[in-house]
Design a protein around this motif. Structure first.
Motif, mmCIF file in Angstrom:
data_model
loop_
_atom_site.group_PDB
_atom_site.id
_atom_site.type_symbol
_atom_site.label_atom_id
_atom_site.label_comp_id
_atom_site.label_asym_id
_atom_site.label_seq_id
_atom_site.Cartn_x
_atom_site.Cartn_y
_atom_site.Cartn_z
ATOM 1 N N VAL A 99 0.835 -1.208 0.000
ATOM 2 C CA VAL A 99 0.000 0.000 0.000
ATOM 3 C C VAL A 99 0.869 1.258 0.000
ATOM 4 N N SER A 100 1.881 1.298 0.842
ATOM 5 C CA SER A 100 2.726 2.496 0.888
ATOM 6 C C SER A 100 3.545 2.641 -0.383
ATOM 7 N N MET A 101 4.001 1.546 -0.956
ATOM 8 C CA MET A 101 4.749 1.628 -2.213
ATOM 9 C C MET A 101 3.832 2.039 -3.367
ATOM 10 N N GLY A 102 2.583 1.577 -3.345
ATOM 11 C CA GLY A 102 1.628 2.000 -4.375
ATOM 12 C C GLY A 102 1.318 3.483 -4.280
ATOM 13 N N ALA A 103 1.112 3.957 -3.053
ATOM 14 C CA ALA A 103 0.844 5.381 -2.859
ATOM 15 C C ALA A 103 2.064 6.212 -3.242
ATOM 16 N N LEU A 104 3.250 5.743 -2.875
ATOM 17 C CA LEU A 104 4.476 6.447 -3.235
ATOM 18 C C LEU A 104 4.648 6.502 -4.755
ATOM 19 N N SER A 105 4.337 5.410 -5.413
ATOM 20 C CA SER A 105 4.457 5.371 -6.880
ATOM 21 C C SER A 105 3.495 6.341 -7.552
ATOM 22 N N VAL A 106 2.265 6.360 -7.104
ATOM 23 C CA VAL A 106 1.267 7.260 -7.701
ATOM 24 C C VAL A 106 1.646 8.720 -7.458
ATOM 25 N N ILE A 107 2.029 9.037 -6.242
ATOM 26 C CA ILE A 107 2.422 10.411 -5.924
ATOM 27 C C ILE A 107 3.690 10.805 -6.684
ATOM 28 N N SER A 108 4.654 9.883 -6.772
ATOM 29 C CA SER A 108 5.898 10.173 -7.491
ATOM 30 C C SER A 108 5.652 10.423 -8.968
ATOM 31 N N VAL A 109 4.807 9.612 -9.577
ATOM 32 C CA VAL A 109 4.479 9.824 -10.990
ATOM 33 C C VAL A 109 3.808 11.178 -11.168
#
Length: 88
Positions: A51-61
């Protein structure tokens, strides 16, 4: 002031605007990348948590994509302005 001088002043203002946009987007992208790196290094963001990696990926993109778009758009305009000034 004649018309030619006014157009050059407006182009100078546009050049400054796009230069500020380009440099600010680079600063934001660099600061974001350093911040994420520090968060990963201090384990504030867990690499094994989906979940945290998914959120980080979306925010980073979102953040880095916006910065890249603004930078390349400003670079395109910065490349065209000297040509326009020469034509004046």
């Amino acid at each position: 002031m004649d018309d030619k001088t006014k157009r050059k002043n407006v182009l100078d203002l546009q050049f400054q605007k796009y230069l500020i946009i380009a440099s600010t987007s680079v600063i934001i992208a660099f600061t974001y990348t350093i911040g994420v790196g520090i968060a990963l290094f201090t384990e504030q963001i867990k690499l094994n948590n989906f979940v945290s990696m998914g959120a980080l990926s979306v925010i980073s993109v979102g953040v880095l994509g916006t910065c890249a778009t603004l930078f390349f758009n400003a670079a395109h305009h910065l490349k065209n302005i000297p040509r326009i000034v020469r034509d004046l």
